[in-house]
Design an enzyme around this catalytic site. Structure first.
Site, PDB file in Angstrom:
ATOM      1  CG  MET A  40      10.964 -39.756  36.254  1.00 25.29           C
ATOM      2  SD  MET A  40      10.016 -38.457  35.473  1.00 25.29           S
ATOM      3  CE  MET A  40      11.298 -37.428  34.834  1.00 25.29           C
ATOM      4  CG  HIS A  47      19.355 -42.549  38.497  1.00 28.62           C
ATOM      5  ND1 HIS A  47      19.517 -42.318  37.159  1.00 28.62           N
ATOM      6  CD2 HIS A  47      18.336 -41.744  38.891  1.00 28.62           C
ATOM      7  CE1 HIS A  47      18.653 -41.418  36.748  1.00 28.62           C
ATOM      8  NE2 HIS A  47      17.916 -41.041  37.769  1.00 28.62           N
ATOM      9  CD  GLN A 165      12.584 -33.983  41.891  1.00 27.66           C
ATOM     10  OE1 GLN A 165      11.832 -33.915  40.936  1.00 27.66           O
ATOM     11  NE2 GLN A 165      13.545 -34.888  41.957  1.00 27.66           N
ATOM     12  CG  MET A 196      26.540 -38.129  35.565  1.00 29.51           C
ATOM     13  SD  MET A 196      26.934 -39.783  36.053  1.00 29.51           S
ATOM     14  CE  MET A 196      28.679 -39.771  35.666  1.00 29.51           C
TER      15      MET A 196
END
Ligand code: PAF
Length: 292
Positions: A40, A47, A165, A196
């Site tokens: 997102m 990431h 998730q 993070m």
């Protein structure tokens, strides 16, 4: 369109799925693999580590940047979610300039109907995040399935910070018969242990420092779990947060890693994890640790 109109970047950014699908089919060969990192945005080193793993393991890597409205149960959280495409593109290019970026609009994804599909995740959706964020996992299932249909990846990479998730995505993939390998990747932490997260950007410097309490508590809970019962460890965590005025505990749970069912009595053959959600100044932070 295939476009690159972001000032400092020469990286290709696709804003429309039709152009992305065309491009991916033009580079696909019989045995070529596509790695996919859905995000997102508000990218951080966590990431970037997923992207690094994907570029190592696949011929091409696609990163999507899309703040998905259907997974936010709290409108303020959606409105305040950090967005900075230009910065994100720079961070992606520092990993690898061949990464393909997909940054669609809400319309490109939802085609005028921002609707959520209803899923049965065999009960995984009823616990923890699912209990406190109604509808959240239907929103996650909806967007991840849609992105998988567009990108058609061989492998998809998800961080273990959002462990529930990760299990939900595995279940959705299996139940929808999608041929994507779901790969869970380790949590990246700040030097004080704070996991993070894009939401960390919203913390003040002081809050960010004090948020070390979350991981410290998890580490102590892990040690205590060797000799104490689940309810003793849980009670201790609750007391720790009652003593703290800045942080409010939403939940602390010790659960079986596969089913996410609360651990009532310990079984040597089962793998357990502690899960935590905490509010600081209306910003919600989650974390998790493997216990055995
Ligand atoms: O973890 C996230 O950032 C999001 O939930 C995801 C998987 C990109 C779906 O919107």
């Amino acid at each position: 369109m295939f476009a690159s109109n972001l000032n400092k970047s020469t990286m290709p950014v696709f804003y429309e799925k039709v152009a992305l699908i065309d491009y991916l089919s033009s580079i696909k060969t019989t045995n070529s693999t596509i790695g996919f990192v859905p995000t997102m945005g508000a990218l951080h080193e966590g990431h970037q580590s997923l992207m690094r793993q994907s570029t190592k393991e696949n011929d091409s890597t696609v990163v999507s940047i899309f703040v998905n409205p259907t997974q936010f149960n709290n409108p303020e959280d959606l409105a305040k979610y950090p967005r900075n495409l230009e910065q994100d593109v720079i961070k992606i290019s520092s990993v690898n300039t061949n990464i393909i970026i997909y940054a669609p609009s809400v319309d490109d994804i939802y085609e005028g109907k921002t609707l959520t599909q209803s899923f049965n995740f065999d009960g995984l959706e009823k616990k923890m995040e699912g209990k406190f964020r109604p509808g959240h996992f239907d929103g996650v299932g909806t967007i991840v399935k849609r992105l998988f249909e567009i990108v058609n990846p061989t492998n998809a990479y998800f961080g273990e910070k959002d462990f529930q998730q990760l299990q939900i995505v595995k279940k959705m993939t299996e139940k929808s018969n999608l041929k994507v390998n779901i790969i869970g990747c380790p949590i990246f932490r700040e030097s004080n242990g704070l996991a993070m997260s894009s939401r960390n950007e919203r913390l003040t410097l002081q809050e960010r420092e004090e948020a070390a309490i979350i991981y410290k508590t998890l580490e102590t809970a892990k040690t205590k779990f060797n000799s104490e019962s689940t309810s003793e460890v849980t009670a201790w965590v609750q007391q720790e947060f009652e003593k703290n005025d800045s942080f409010t505990l939403e939940y602390f749970e010790i659960a079986d890693e596969a089913t996410l069912s609360t651990c009532l009595t310990k079984n040597k053959n089962q793998k357990y994890r502690a899960f935590i959600a905490v509010f600081v100044n209306n910003i919600r932070l989650i974390d998790t640790i493997s216990l055995n």
